[in-house]
Design a protein around this motif. Structure first.
Motif, mmCIF file in Angstrom:
data_model
loop_
_atom_site.group_PDB
_atom_site.id
_atom_site.type_symbol
_atom_site.label_atom_id
_atom_site.label_comp_id
_atom_site.label_asym_id
_atom_site.label_seq_id
_atom_site.Cartn_x
_atom_site.Cartn_y
_atom_site.Cartn_z
ATOM 1 N N MET A 107 0.821 -1.204 0.000
ATOM 2 C CA MET A 107 0.000 0.000 0.000
ATOM 3 C C MET A 107 0.858 1.258 0.000
ATOM 4 O O MET A 107 0.437 2.308 -0.509
ATOM 5 C CB MET A 107 -0.934 0.005 1.213
ATOM 6 C CG MET A 107 -2.178 -0.842 1.036
ATOM 7 S SD MET A 107 -3.433 -0.511 2.307
ATOM 8 C CE MET A 107 -3.887 1.179 1.879
ATOM 9 N N LYS A 108 2.040 1.173 0.547
ATOM 10 C CA LYS A 108 2.962 2.313 0.511
ATOM 11 C C LYS A 108 3.279 2.687 -0.926
ATOM 12 O O LYS A 108 3.349 3.869 -1.287
ATOM 13 C CB LYS A 108 4.251 1.967 1.267
ATOM 14 C CG LYS A 108 5.268 3.082 1.296
ATOM 15 C CD LYS A 108 6.516 2.662 2.056
ATOM 16 C CE LYS A 108 7.557 3.774 2.033
ATOM 17 N NZ LYS A 108 8.804 3.359 2.757
ATOM 18 N N MET A 109 3.446 1.683 -1.795
ATOM 19 C CA MET A 109 3.725 1.924 -3.208
ATOM 20 C C MET A 109 2.497 2.459 -3.936
ATOM 21 O O MET A 109 2.572 3.429 -4.703
ATOM 22 C CB MET A 109 4.202 0.626 -3.876
ATOM 23 C CG MET A 109 5.462 0.051 -3.279
ATOM 24 S SD MET A 109 6.876 1.174 -3.431
ATOM 25 C CE MET A 109 8.111 0.282 -2.497
ATOM 26 N N SER A 110 1.346 1.843 -3.702
ATOM 27 C CA SER A 110 0.132 2.276 -4.398
ATOM 28 C C SER A 110 -0.295 3.676 -3.965
ATOM 29 O O SER A 110 -0.764 4.469 -4.784
ATOM 30 C CB SER A 110 -0.992 1.266 -4.165
ATOM 31 O OG SER A 110 -1.290 1.157 -2.787
ATOM 32 N N GLU A 111 -0.133 4.000 -2.683
ATOM 33 C CA GLU A 111 -0.480 5.339 -2.201
ATOM 34 C C GLU A 111 0.433 6.386 -2.820
ATOM 35 O O GLU A 111 0.006 7.513 -3.117
ATOM 36 C CB GLU A 111 -0.384 5.394 -0.681
ATOM 37 C CG GLU A 111 -1.497 4.659 0.041
ATOM 38 C CD GLU A 111 -2.864 5.276 -0.228
ATOM 39 O OE1 GLU A 111 -2.961 6.514 -0.232
ATOM 40 O OE2 GLU A 111 -3.830 4.519 -0.453
ATOM 41 N N CYS A 112 1.689 6.040 -3.024
ATOM 42 C CA CYS A 112 2.625 6.959 -3.664
ATOM 43 C C CYS A 112 2.165 7.296 -5.076
ATOM 44 O O CYS A 112 2.157 8.468 -5.478
ATOM 45 C CB CYS A 112 4.019 6.338 -3.692
ATOM 46 S SG CYS A 112 5.272 7.360 -4.493
ATOM 47 N N LEU A 113 1.735 6.284 -5.840
ATOM 48 C CA LEU A 113 1.237 6.516 -7.192
ATOM 49 C C LEU A 113 -0.075 7.293 -7.174
ATOM 50 O O LEU A 113 -0.301 8.178 -8.007
ATOM 51 C CB LEU A 113 1.043 5.182 -7.916
ATOM 52 C CG LEU A 113 2.312 4.419 -8.288
ATOM 53 C CD1 LEU A 113 1.950 3.108 -8.984
ATOM 54 C CD2 LEU A 113 3.207 5.249 -9.191
ATOM 55 N N LYS A 114 -0.934 6.981 -6.228
ATOM 56 C CA LYS A 114 -2.230 7.655 -6.147
ATOM 57 C C LYS A 114 -2.038 9.151 -5.881
ATOM 58 O O LYS A 114 -2.647 9.999 -6.545
ATOM 59 C CB LYS A 114 -3.063 7.024 -5.037
ATOM 60 C CG LYS A 114 -4.489 7.534 -4.975
ATOM 61 C CD LYS A 114 -5.238 6.914 -3.797
ATOM 62 C CE LYS A 114 -5.279 5.396 -3.923
ATOM 63 N NZ LYS A 114 -6.046 4.775 -2.799
#
Length: 292
Positions: A107-114
């Protein structure tokens, strides 16, 4: 035999200082008569008025000759830099490491993209107004400031253009599995025309530098990783306040050990990528690893 200099008391020293400040015998104030203090004060007032006027004049001439929409000198940037998200940079390299079974990790990666995509998106009203002026596959030259607020139009780039890596259908951007998305962004250069204005659109091409057997395939969004010509040339932040960089998303299918070193390059005749002193010119290299 020379006599020792008489030591003066504190009262005598204060008396001497007071005599220096105002000498009633000569009528001087701190060594000068009042009329001389008037003359020297007038001199420095006139001196600083002249210096302030010259400084203000030089700033006025400088600002009058500068173009507020375009820098006079652009000799530092001949080729654009390239960046990638998630931007998990360490001291030297970009490392995208995550654990598929650890929700906090992926989720750390997906939140960064979001957050990156939200920051890059303008208002829908701006998109609709600009769309009428854009023609895909052609440079968007603008000689006049015809957009609202004495600005120039900017072609829209919507999140949905990133397809399966847009985060609209899959909010995890593939990081809850072994098919993560990486978003590539080419930095802006004012009046830059890819391929020297020949009409050939630049595109992103990713190659595996290490761990070839661990990458099944790579999908590009938009199709073929193309950066459409309608986003060029860029006229500057003041001229195009609603400009959005065209992006390319790469979905990487990791297999076996799920670890690789990948280089993503923006391909165009006038975009260099072998500059030893600038490793991010024209390309970006990153390590990606998915553990379970």
């Amino acid at each position: 035999m020379a006599t020792l200099k008489e030591k003066r008391t504190c009262a005598q020293r204060c008396e001497d200082f007071g005599h220096f400040v105002w000498n009633s015998d000569n009528g001087t104030l701190m060594g000068r008569t009042p009329i001389k203090w008037v003359y020297i004060s007038l001199y420095y007032v006139a001196f600083y008025i002249v210096m302030t006027g010259l400084f203000a004049l030089s700033i006025y001439v400088l600002m009058y000759t500068l173009d507020p929409y375009e820098p006079d000198y652009q000799d530092r940037l001949h080729s654009p830099g390239v960046m990638a998200w998630p931007d998990t940079y360490n001291d030297l390299d970009l490392d995208i490491f995550y654990n598929m079974s650890d929700q906090h990790s992926w989720m750390k990666m997906s939140e960064c993209l979001k957050h990156f995509l939200v920051r890059e998106s303008p208002l829908r009203s701006v998109w609709d107004a600009a769309t009428e002026n854009c023609t895909q596959g052609h440079y968007f030259f603008q000689k006049k400031f015809e957009a609202p607020g004495h600005t120039k139009w900017a072609c829209p780039f919507t999140q949905s253009m990133l397809g399966n890596c847009s985060g609209l259908e899959d909010p995890s951007f593939g990081y809850n599995g072994s098919e993560p998305c990486v978003i590539i962004k080419m930095n802006r250069i004012i009046n830059f025309l890819p391929n020297n204005g020949t009409g050939m659109a630049p595109y992103v091409n990713c190659t595996v530098l290490d761990g070839h057997k661990n990458v099944g395939e790579m999908e590009y969004f938009p199709k073929n990783g193309t950066l459409d010509l309608s986003y060029f040339p860029y006229y500057g932040r003041k001229a195009q306040p609603t400009y959005i960089n065209p992006l390319v998303a790469v979905k990487i299918h990791l297999v076996q050990e799920r670890e690789a070193k990948i280089q993503c390059r923006v391909v165009a005749h006038n975009i260099a990528y072998q500059n030893f002193y600038d490793p991010y010119e024209g390309k970006v290299i990153f390590h990606i690893r998915a553990s379970s």
